[in-house]
Design an enzyme around this catalytic site. Structure first.
Site, short mmCIF file in Angstrom:
data_model
loop_
_atom_site.label_atom_id
_atom_site.label_comp_id
_atom_site.label_asym_id
_atom_site.label_seq_id
_atom_site.Cartn_x
_atom_site.Cartn_y
_atom_site.Cartn_z
N GLU A 146 -30.05 85.08 -47.53
CA GLU A 146 -30.64 84.34 -46.75
C GLU A 146 -32.46 84.55 -46.99
O GLU A 146 -32.66 85.69 -46.80
CB GLU A 146 -30.53 84.09 -45.37
CG GLU A 146 -31.30 83.35 -44.32
CD GLU A 146 -31.00 83.31 -42.98
OE1 GLU A 146 -31.05 82.25 -42.37
OE2 GLU A 146 -30.57 84.62 -42.41
N LYS A 180 -30.07 74.52 -43.11
CA LYS A 180 -29.24 75.10 -42.03
C LYS A 180 -29.13 74.39 -40.80
O LYS A 180 -30.08 73.77 -40.24
CB LYS A 180 -30.07 76.49 -41.63
CG LYS A 180 -29.29 77.43 -40.62
CD LYS A 180 -30.07 78.87 -40.34
CE LYS A 180 -29.44 79.87 -39.83
NZ LYS A 180 -30.18 81.19 -39.75
N CYS A 204 -25.98 82.25 -42.35
CA CYS A 204 -26.08 83.16 -41.41
C CYS A 204 -25.38 82.49 -40.14
O CYS A 204 -24.38 82.92 -40.00
CB CYS A 204 -27.60 83.49 -41.23
SG CYS A 204 -27.88 85.12 -40.60
#
Length: 253
Positions: A39, A108, A142
């Site tokens: 990330e 995300k 994540c």
């Protein structure tokens, strides 16, 4: 298909230095079809992206050039800034770049509110599945790892490999290890989970990057706290055979 996980330290706010470092690791590694980076691999994880997020597409262009040269897909997330009517907007954007220069991206969805990510970044709205060389990949970042409903494998949007790219601190690494394996088992898929190593101003990272098969077994893993590359073959024939013999996904709610 062979997939490589590229675990590395990240220099804060130095995109060119970081790109060169990742490229060096990739070039020294065995040939793969897909290389997965962590990330925000070009800058480090930032919750205050102003002045740090990329606005020139530098990392995307680098990924495209490298993918073309290596005849492989390159993927990982980048902090991206874009001009909008009310000023600059920011995304934690996961690029999946193919050898011909084409790419898909996922913004995300689950922003890390505990760290304030939601205050500066725009939340992505949809899942993104990418097909490459006969394999379907679901892209995740994540904190998404904590939300199994969002990634539930289903007939309408079935995938074979679930990719997580992360900056996951060592203080919560037991959670990472547990959930990575759970996502593989419950979705009858491979999970490719790539985390960084090193330190930034707030956290220490030990990597724990791993590729897990649909049985929940590690098929590749990087050594802890070291810059490294590890690779594994995705055996699609075996995966499909397992799904036919033990049709868990067909019984899901």
């Amino acid at each position: 298909m062979k997939i490589s996980i590229v675990q590395n330290d990240i220099k804060w706010g130095e995109p060119e230095t970081n790109r060169q470092s990742f490229e060096s690791l990739i070039r020294k590694a065995e040939k793969s079809d897909v290389y997965v980076l962590p990330e925000m691999f070009s800058t480090g994880f930032a919750t205050n992206p102003a002045g740090l997020a990329e606005t020139d597409g530098g990392s995307l262009k680098w990924m495209q050039a490298l993918a073309c040269e290596l005849d492989a897909a390159i993927c990982g997330s980048v902090a991206v800034g874009e001009c909008a009517e009310n000023g600059m907007v920011y995304y934690n954007r996961f690029y999946f770049v193919k050898p011909d220069g084409s790419y898909a991206y996922y913004d995300k969805h689950h922003l890390f509110t505990y760290g304030g990510e939601h205050k500066a970044f725009v939340k992505g709205g949809e899942r993104v599945v990418v097909e490459f060389r006969g394999v379907k990949f679901l892209l995740q970042i994540c904190y998404d790892l904590r939300f199994p409903v969002f990634v539930r494998n289903n007939e309408e949007e079935k995938y074979d490999v679930l990719i997580y790219v992360a900056s996951w601190p060592v203080t919560r690494i037991n959670v990472w290890n547990t959930l990575v394996h759970a996502r593989a088992i419950e979705n009858q898929c491979y999970v490719v989970a790539v985390n960084r190593v090193g330190e930034d101003a707030n956290c220490t990272y030990n990597g724990s990057s791993v590729i897990v098969d649909a049985y929940g077994r590690n098929v590749a893993e990087c050594p802890l706290s070291e810059a490294a590359v590890a690779a594994a073959d995705v055996d699609m024939e075996r995966l499909m055979s397992f799904r036919r013999k033990f049709p868990v996904l067909e019984d899901a709610d």
